[in-house]
Design an enzyme around this catalytic site. Structure first.
Site, PDB file in Angstrom:
ATOM      1  N   GLU A   1      -6.945   4.615   7.616  1.00 54.76           N
ATOM      2  CA  GLU A   1      -6.690   6.036   7.321  1.00 54.76           C
ATOM      3  C   GLU A   1      -7.883   6.670   6.617  1.00 54.76           C
ATOM      4  OE1 GLU A   1      -2.899   5.440   5.436  1.00 54.76           O
ATOM      5  OE2 GLU A   1      -2.041   4.946   7.379  1.00 54.76           O
TER       6      GLU A   1
ATOM      7  N   SER B   1       3.422  -2.270  10.591  1.00 52.61           N
ATOM      8  CA  SER B   1       4.858  -2.242  10.880  1.00 52.61           C
ATOM      9  C   SER B   1       5.585  -3.532  10.477  1.00 52.61           C
ATOM     10  CB  SER B   1       5.106  -1.927  12.357  1.00 52.61           C
ATOM     11  OG  SER B   1       4.663  -0.616  12.649  1.00 52.61           O
TER      12      SER B   1
ATOM     13  N   GLY C   1       2.481   1.949  11.042  1.00 60.01           N
ATOM     14  CA  GLY C   1       3.459   3.030  10.931  1.00 60.01           C
ATOM     15  C   GLY C   1       4.137   3.406  12.235  1.00 60.01           C
TER      16      GLY C   1
ATOM     17  N   GLU D   1      -5.459  -5.311  10.685  1.00 58.71           N
ATOM     18  CA  GLU D   1      -4.497  -4.223  10.838  1.00 58.71           C
ATOM     19  C   GLU D   1      -4.809  -3.440  12.106  1.00 58.71           C
ATOM     20  OE1 GLU D   1      -2.429  -3.013   7.048  1.00 58.71           O
ATOM     21  OE2 GLU D   1      -4.236  -1.818   7.113  1.00 58.71           O
TER      22      GLU D   1
ATOM     23  N   HIS E   1      -9.572   0.992   4.683  1.00 59.31           N
ATOM     24  CA  HIS E   1      -8.312   1.209   5.409  1.00 59.31           C
ATOM     25  C   HIS E   1      -8.562   2.198   6.552  1.00 59.31           C
ATOM     26  CE1 HIS E   1      -4.221   2.436   6.315  1.00 59.31           C
ATOM     27  NE2 HIS E   1      -3.834   1.311   5.744  1.00 59.31           N
TER      28      HIS E   1
ATOM     29  N   LYS F   1       0.042   4.257  -0.308  1.00 56.80           N
ATOM     30  CA  LYS F   1      -0.636   5.441   0.254  1.00 56.80           C
ATOM     31  C   LYS F   1      -0.448   6.656  -0.687  1.00 56.80           C
ATOM     32  CE  LYS F   1       0.076   3.370   4.713  1.00 56.80           C
ATOM     33  NZ  LYS F   1      -0.028   3.525   6.148  1.00 56.80           N
TER      34      LYS F   1
ATOM     35  N   ASN G   1       0.861  -1.180   0.000  1.00 52.10           N
ATOM     36  CA  ASN G   1       0.000   0.000   0.000  1.00 52.10           C
ATOM     37  C   ASN G   1       0.902   1.236   0.000  1.00 52.10           C
ATOM     38  OD1 ASN G   1      -1.857   2.010   0.425  1.00 52.10           O
ATOM     39  ND2 ASN G   1      -2.361   1.421   2.533  1.00 52.10           N
TER      40      ASN G   1
HETATM   41  C1  PEP Z   1      -0.889   0.132   6.390  1.00 57.71           C
HETATM   42  O1  PEP Z   1      -1.051   1.349   6.411  1.00 57.71           O
HETATM   43  O2  PEP Z   1      -1.767  -0.606   5.908  1.00 57.71           O
HETATM   44  C2  PEP Z   1       0.349  -0.425   6.930  1.00 57.71           C
HETATM   45  C3  PEP Z   1       0.399  -1.706   7.168  1.00 57.71           C
HETATM   46  O3  PEP Z   1       1.347   0.466   7.160  1.00 57.71           O
HETATM   47  P1  PEP Z   1       2.807   0.162   7.791  1.00 57.71           P
HETATM   48  O4  PEP Z   1       3.320  -1.079   7.132  1.00 57.71           O
HETATM   49  O5  PEP Z   1       3.597   1.367   7.455  1.00 57.71           O
HETATM   50  O6  PEP Z   1       2.594  -0.037   9.251  1.00 57.71           O
END
Ligand code: PEP
Length: 252
Positions: free
Chosen positions: A98, A213, A173, A167, A96, A11, A9
């Site tokens: 976000e 992460s 992040g 998630e 998601h 973003k 992803n």
């Molecule tokens: C995400 O935003 O779906 C995600 C997994 O981000 P990160 O890997 O940066 O934690």
């Protein structure tokens, strides 16, 4: 047998078409011999035509980070399933955290988007997860509620090719991933809910994956043979670093 899947992803990155092409080019070159793992890359909408022109292997699927629930019409700023498909998109991230947080996406919108994606033959990647860490290892009710509302009104079999990404938002992040054991517990729990709503066959057929992460060092631990029921990972930050993402895919 189901293949594991790694989903990138991107973003709202990278900032130019040139950088997007370069990143996609390097990644697809680096993983073109990978056979046992499916890979989906989800760039921002505007980069879809650019990256498509530098795809080194058809084995890398193109995904989008969102979809609109209506098929066409007066919906300023939105993107339809047919538009996505005309750029070769096969997968779509839906719900998601976000988008839930910054765009006010509700469970109802997410449910409509899932239905639209399925109707168009796109593979939905539904994201669910709690906002804060409560008791480690316990899966908060919000996860169940998100899964139930996203799949509301679907018939048995409708979602059988779908993907659900667990998630936990507190892990996204932050550099503090969930442990592989706890993530696997959540995966089993999610599969149980799907079984309850859509039956055993669908529950066995879908892929449940983890995101939050994940990096080149920890990726494999989430889907090692000791971890049952976890069939892939969703990668945010680390998917923007070609070398790291290639390592992640290879380690999976
Ligand atoms: C995400 O935003 O779906 C995600 C997994 O981000 P990160 O890997 O940066 O934690």
């Amino acid at each position: 047998m189901k293949k594991n899947i790694v989903i990138a992803n991107w973003k709202m990155n990278p900032q130019s078409a040139q950088e997007a092409r370069r990143l996609f080019d390097t990644i697809t070159k680096g993983i073109r011999r990978v056979k046992k793992t499916d890979v989906v890359i989800c760039p921002p909408f505007v980069h879809l035509p650019d990256v498509k022109s530098v795809r080194h292997t058809q084995k890398v699927f193109l995904g989008s980070q969102d979809i609109f629930w209506e098929e066409k019409g007066a919906y300023t700023g939105e993107i339809s399933s047919r538009m996505l498909q005309s750029f070769g998109v096969t997968h779509v991230i839906i719900g998601h955290s976000e988008r839930r947080r910054w765009l006010g996406e509700t469970d109802e919108m997410i449910n409509n988007k899932i239905k639209t994606a399925l109707k168009a033959g796109l593979v939905p990647i539904l994201c669910v997860g709690e906002w804060v860490r409560e008791i480690p290892g316990e899966i908060p009710d919000i996860v169940e509620n998100q899964v139930r509302s996203a799949l509301k009104g679907l018939k048995k079999g409708d979602f059988k090719n779908g993907i659900i990404a667990y998630e936990p938002v507190w892990a996204i992040g932050t550099g503090r991933p969930e442990t592989p054991d706890n993530a696997a517990k959540a995966a089993l729990f999610i599969r149980k809910i799907v079984r309850d709503i859509l039956g055993k066959k669908t529950a066995e057929h879908i892929r449940v994956i983890y995101g939050g992460s994940v990096n080149a060092e920890n990726a494999a631990s989430f889907i090692s043979k000791d971890i049952r029921g976890m069939e892939g990972i969703l990668v945010g930050g680390a998917s923007l670093r070609a070398d790291d993402f290639i390592k992640i895919v290879k380690s999976v």
